[in-house]
Write an enzyme that holds these catalytic residues in place. Sequence first.
Site, mmCIF file in Angstrom:
data_model
loop_
_atom_site.group_PDB
_atom_site.id
_atom_site.type_symbol
_atom_site.label_atom_id
_atom_site.label_comp_id
_atom_site.label_asym_id
_atom_site.label_seq_id
_atom_site.Cartn_x
_atom_site.Cartn_y
_atom_site.Cartn_z
ATOM 1 N N GLU A 114 0.854 -1.193 0.000
ATOM 2 C CA GLU A 114 0.000 0.000 0.000
ATOM 3 C C GLU A 114 0.883 1.232 0.000
ATOM 4 O O GLU A 114 2.031 1.173 0.432
ATOM 5 C CB GLU A 114 -0.857 0.027 1.273
ATOM 6 N N LYS A 116 2.222 4.587 1.517
ATOM 7 C CA LYS A 116 2.320 5.122 2.875
ATOM 8 C C LYS A 116 1.920 6.584 2.820
ATOM 9 O O LYS A 116 2.680 7.441 2.392
ATOM 10 C CB LYS A 116 3.728 4.959 3.424
ATOM 11 N N ASP A 118 1.226 10.241 3.768
ATOM 12 C CA ASP A 118 1.907 11.109 4.720
ATOM 13 C C ASP A 118 0.901 12.048 5.389
ATOM 14 O O ASP A 118 0.790 13.217 5.051
ATOM 15 C CB ASP A 118 2.993 11.916 4.002
ATOM 16 N N TYR A 222 -7.130 1.842 6.166
ATOM 17 C CA TYR A 222 -6.319 0.699 5.711
ATOM 18 C C TYR A 222 -6.197 -0.434 6.722
ATOM 19 O O TYR A 222 -5.567 -1.440 6.451
ATOM 20 C CB TYR A 222 -4.919 1.152 5.308
ATOM 21 N N LYS A 310 10.838 3.460 3.062
ATOM 22 C CA LYS A 310 10.873 4.920 2.928
ATOM 23 C C LYS A 310 11.611 5.311 1.653
ATOM 24 O O LYS A 310 12.718 4.827 1.407
ATOM 25 C CB LYS A 310 11.610 5.539 4.126
ATOM 26 N N CYS A 404 32.713 39.671 9.534
ATOM 27 C CA CYS A 404 31.417 39.291 10.094
ATOM 28 C C CYS A 404 30.308 40.098 9.418
ATOM 29 O O CYS A 404 30.411 41.321 9.325
ATOM 30 C CB CYS A 404 31.399 39.535 11.601
ATOM 31 N N CYS A 407 28.947 42.645 12.390
ATOM 32 C CA CYS A 407 29.723 43.700 13.050
ATOM 33 C C CYS A 407 31.007 44.040 12.301
ATOM 34 O O CYS A 407 31.790 44.866 12.772
ATOM 35 C CB CYS A 407 30.045 43.280 14.483
ATOM 36 N N CYS A 422 33.355 34.701 14.102
ATOM 37 C CA CYS A 422 33.445 36.104 14.490
ATOM 38 C C CYS A 422 33.847 36.085 15.950
ATOM 39 O O CYS A 422 33.138 35.520 16.781
ATOM 40 C CB CYS A 422 32.092 36.801 14.322
ATOM 41 N N CYS A 427 29.598 41.291 19.397
ATOM 42 C CA CYS A 427 28.888 41.268 18.109
ATOM 43 C C CYS A 427 27.382 41.182 18.408
ATOM 44 O O CYS A 427 26.937 40.259 19.100
ATOM 45 C CB CYS A 427 29.337 40.060 17.292
#
Length: 667
Positions: A114, A116, A118, A222, A310, A404, A407, A422, A427
């Site tokens: 069957e 699956k 979701d 099911y 899966k 960064c 800063c 950084c 900062c």
Amino acid sequence: MNFEAAKQRSLELKEQLDKWNYEYYVNDAPSVSDQKYDRVMQELIAIEQQYSELITIDSPTQRVSGQVSEKFNKYVHNTPMLSLGNAFNYDDLIHFDEQIKEATGLSEVEYTCELKIDGLSISLVYENNLLVVGATRGDGTTGEDVTVNIKKIKSIPLRIEQKDLVVRGEVYLSQEEFNKINDERIKLGEATFANPRNAAAGTLRQLDSAIVAKRNLNAFLYYYVNALEDGMQTQYEALKQLEHLKFKTNPEYRYCRNVAAVWEYIQEYEPKRHKLGYEIDGIVVKVNNLNLYNRIGYTAKNPKWAIAYKFPAEVVITKLLDIFPSVGRTGRITYNAVLEPVRIAGTVVRAATLHNADFIIARDIRIGDDVQIKKAGDIIPEVINYVAERRRKGTKKWQEATHCPECRTLLERVTGEVDQYCINSVCPKKITRGLEHYCSRNAMNIEGVSEKIIERLYKLGYLKSFSDLYKLDQYHAEIIQLENFGDKSFENMIVSINNSKQNSLERLLFGLGIRHVGQKTAKLLARQFKTMTELAAMSVEQLSVINDVGPIVAASVVDYFAIVANQQEIALLQERDVNMKYLVTNQTLSQKFENYRFVITGVLSKPREYFKDLIENYGGQVSDSVSAKTTYLLAGSDAGSKLVKAQKLNVKIINEKEFNNLITEEK
Ligand code: IVH
């Protein structure tokens, strides 16, 4: 209309509406126009309004009328709702088949395959022909009674031609309905659902059933729970019987005469998966012959007669429009991809992670490339690589950031690590992200301070350090002036901040964000050294005596406490009454047996209540009877039928000594 005539007419109308409903929602073959259907529905509503005693629980009007619940009642499933083990490839599938052959002595096993779906699983209970309960799975043993909402799913019959039945299946939202809901939410400025499953789950647990009625949830059934007792021999027959009872089953199921046929089915459906109009995340393979189920048996969580294959994470290709760096609380730089929007696993993706600079450089990924994107489960999408054959002319080698993004401090690399950092301790982004972490659920668990609020309070200068949290009440007048910040939210925030002062030391330690000190290490340190003062005084050698605390972690802890700014911050926290001690409370114990179910049997050295209390203090549950859901059977001497049942179900059996070991061993 007099009562007798109304009663007669309402019966006719109900029958008529049920028939049309079935044709439309289960068979996909409507035989009347929507207008006519609505007219008849209105007539029935009018009769029921006049004579409320004619409203029956299976009336089609129940599918449209709304009702607001305060909360849903718990519902204990008569038979637990199990989940399935997973197979990820051909070998796993063959292994599954071999185990069944071994358990049954058969040389070939027949299966039903069957899709699956979701969505989220539900259990429907029919008594005296009527749908009396529709419940969510919950933890498998106890779910929520969402019957009012289940009745809004038009393909689910409210009355069946069979007295009693428990049937299970999956509630889902079609791709089309999902898009509709999200489009609407965008229009209203509301947050969108990440995927159809979340939207379906959110809808089914909606307290206002009028909203549910509008959303067109659907369900495939099911699992006929007592199929064997009711005379069916195979899963295939059980599905046919469900159809006969007018349930909607998924039409793609197939009988497979052996594992080779199962593999063919899987391969056939993998490419089809996105053309179905609803999401699936794999294939469920079930032994067809129901008579074999008991012989094949169960693990603690799953039946061994079925497995979920899966599908691998979907990979799609899209154009990389830009790459930008961002800085986290530790100062680590991550690179993010801006993508041409692309649909993947049911959602539109516009951004993905590129991890670090080395990742991009090693692959020579360039802005303007077509890149492969992968999204595994609910996890953040990631870029896998670029597509070499499609490289465009004129793309340039990508250059890593040198400063960064927040800063502008020059970035540094720690030797032996791939990441750039950084190192500016002030900062702004590092500070606000650090505050976010401090407040997070697993750290100080302070509610009502979102990322947005932290950034706002930071900019205003009210909140620049952890200890500032504990004097935010000074800014009451200013803060409640802020947009979307009423008196009530201010009050809630302050209460939550004040409550956090009572937390046990490990939460604070984790919240401070000391490098390499995760939740588990924080707990170990707190348990061992009991107070902040004690811990701060330890050397690398002294710290390393704890199992699991290696030299890197130890050095990081010592470094942290050596920094004057950190010492000052801790002193301020202490001044503001933040607890700095390890508190042995239920809260700190509670993790250990979380999700564990115990059954106690036989004669033990102490009364059963003693063990029950202990288990519950550690967050576990104790139930009276052994089922496939039981984690441990704690068995004393003279154990009887529970022991036999546990052996049969393969439940782990432990004696008192093993139980004590479980409690004392470190988790
Ligand atoms: S059979 C004991 N069949 O997958 C039998 N489950 O990972 C249990 N699911 O909890 C389930 N489609 O929510 C079965 N055709 C299907 C399914 C299916 C989706 C879900 C279900 C279950 C989960 C197991």
